[in-house]
Design an enzyme around this catalytic site. Structure first.
Site: not given
Ligand code: SAM
Ligand code: SF4
Length: 349
Positions: A89, A110, A152, A206, A323
């Site tokens: 995406e 996560c 990530e 977080h 995402c």
């Molecule tokens: C998808 S991650 C990608 C970048 C990296 N992996 C990170 O975690 O910073 C980007 C942000 O989206 C947030 N995120 C993921 N799932 C989410 C959800 N269900 N609701 C709100 N924010 C979310 C994450 O906490 C992160 O801060």
């Molecule tokens: S994309 Fe970012 S928020 Fe989603 S599992 Fe990976 S580290 Fe966590």
């Protein structure tokens, strides 16, 4: 395809550095190759000109638009198909921003994130990352790129670094408008300060409690929140622009008074901005999204105590904003359609 391999191929076809740069700029900024003062037949070597149609088709095939889902807030979620049929995406954000993916899936897992549910499927090569920008620019202007889509970035560091350096030069995106978002990893703090193009940094914190963080982000590197903030602060001071902390606000999980006091202890007076983003509901997860009023109260409380806090909505709230949800929905629809076809076939035989 790695960008360094693409460049090596151009050199094999006789490209000099000026030819390489012109082709990369034409691709990433969508400039016409015939647009400059010298038409390409007076500029590019013959072998390169002859290879251009094949090369262009290959670059176009790195990231194709599978579907587009406009939101009410001016954002638009894109489901992007890669050359091997995998999908990721990208999101066109309001004010000329673009959110790109760096991996198919993610190993961090996560517990609130759809992307992490199935683990890591594959890395994106640097050319696939920048191809998302070229694709988005075919739809709209892009002046800022955030690495906050699927994946990530710290777990695909060589490709992400190469993509950032390319976007900051041939892609003409100012370095402060390139935002590297990570759960935090020591390799990031070693590598980013050495980069030619130093991006802005977003740290997904977080919680201020190490134990809870290990539960919420099971396979993130174990760095104490205090240590993470110290590393972030050093990068902010060295680069001269603030760190963005990301806080996915989940009711009853990380929205307590204790957590808010923890944030003040960690971040008051720091060169930082706290971005609070209420959790986006993900199908199959029991977490709850706090009310906007409660989240706004928390943000105001922090602000009054010296933590510059912004309460943000995820872009495209009305179109699978979390995402990885768009990809997951498409895979589910494909799976149901396939099951239906198989059932129909076996009923006919
Ligand atoms: C998808 S991650 C990608 C970048 C990296 N992996 C990170 O975690 O910073 C980007 C942000 O989206 C947030 N995120 C993921 N799932 C989410 C959800 N269900 N609701 C709100 N924010 C979310 C994450 O906490 C992160 O801060
Ligand atoms: S994309 Fe970012 S928020 Fe989603 S599992 Fe990976 S580290 Fe966590």
């Amino acid at each position: 395809m790695r960008i360094e391999n693409l460049r090596a191929r151009l050199r094999e076809l006789g490209a000099k550095p000026c030819h390489e740069d012109r082709l990369m700029r034409a691709w990433l900024q969508r400039l016409p190759l015939d647009g400059g003062p010298r038409p390409q037949e007076h500029f590019l070597p013959l072998a390169l000109r002859q290879a251009l149609p094949v090369l262009t088709a290959e670059l176009d095939g790195l990231a194709r638009l599978r579907s587009q889902h406009p939101g009410e807030d001016g954002s638009s979620r894109l489901l992007v198909e890669l050359a091997d049929g995998q999908t990721v995406e990208s999101v066109l954000l309001p004010r000329d921003g673009l959110c790109v993916s760096t991996q198919v899936g993610c190993a961090v897992g996560c517990v609130f994130c759809m992307t992490g549910k199935d683990g890591l499927l594959r890395q994106l090569a640097s050319a696939e990352i920048v191809a998302q920008v070229a694709l988005a620019r075919s739809l709209r202007r892009v002046h800022k790129v955030v690495f906050m889509g699927m994946g990530e970035p710290a777990h695909n560091l060589d490709n992400v670094v190469e993509a950032i350096e390319t976007l900051g030069t041939d892609g003409a995106i100012p370095h402060k408008n390139l935002v590297f978002s990570t759960v935090g990893d020591e390799r990031v703090f070693e590598r980013l300060p050495q980069m030619r193009v130093k991006p802005a940094l977003a740290l997904s914190l977080h919680t201020t409690r190490a134990g809870l963080r290990a539960q919420l982000l099971p396979r993130a590197q174990r760095i104490q929140p205090e240590a993470l903030v110290e590393l972030g602060e050093a990068y902010a001071r060295a680069t001269g622009y603030p760190i963005q902390y990301q806080w996915t606000l989940i009711e009853g999980v990380n929205d307590s008074a204790d957590e808010l006091e923890g944030i003040v202890r960690l971040l008051a007076g720091k060169y930082a901005v706290m971005n609070m983003i209420p959790f986006n509901t993900v199908e199959g997860l029991d977490f709850r999204r706090p009310s906007w009023e409660k989240a706004a109260d928390a943000a105001r409380w922090l602000h009054q105590r010296g933590v510059l806090t912004k309460l943000r909505r995820s872009a495209g709230q009305d179109v699978d904003a979390g995402c990885g949800q768009l990809r997951a929905r498409e895979i589910k629809i494909g799976f149901v359609a396939r099951e239906r076809r198989l059932a129909e076939r076996s009923a006919q035989s």
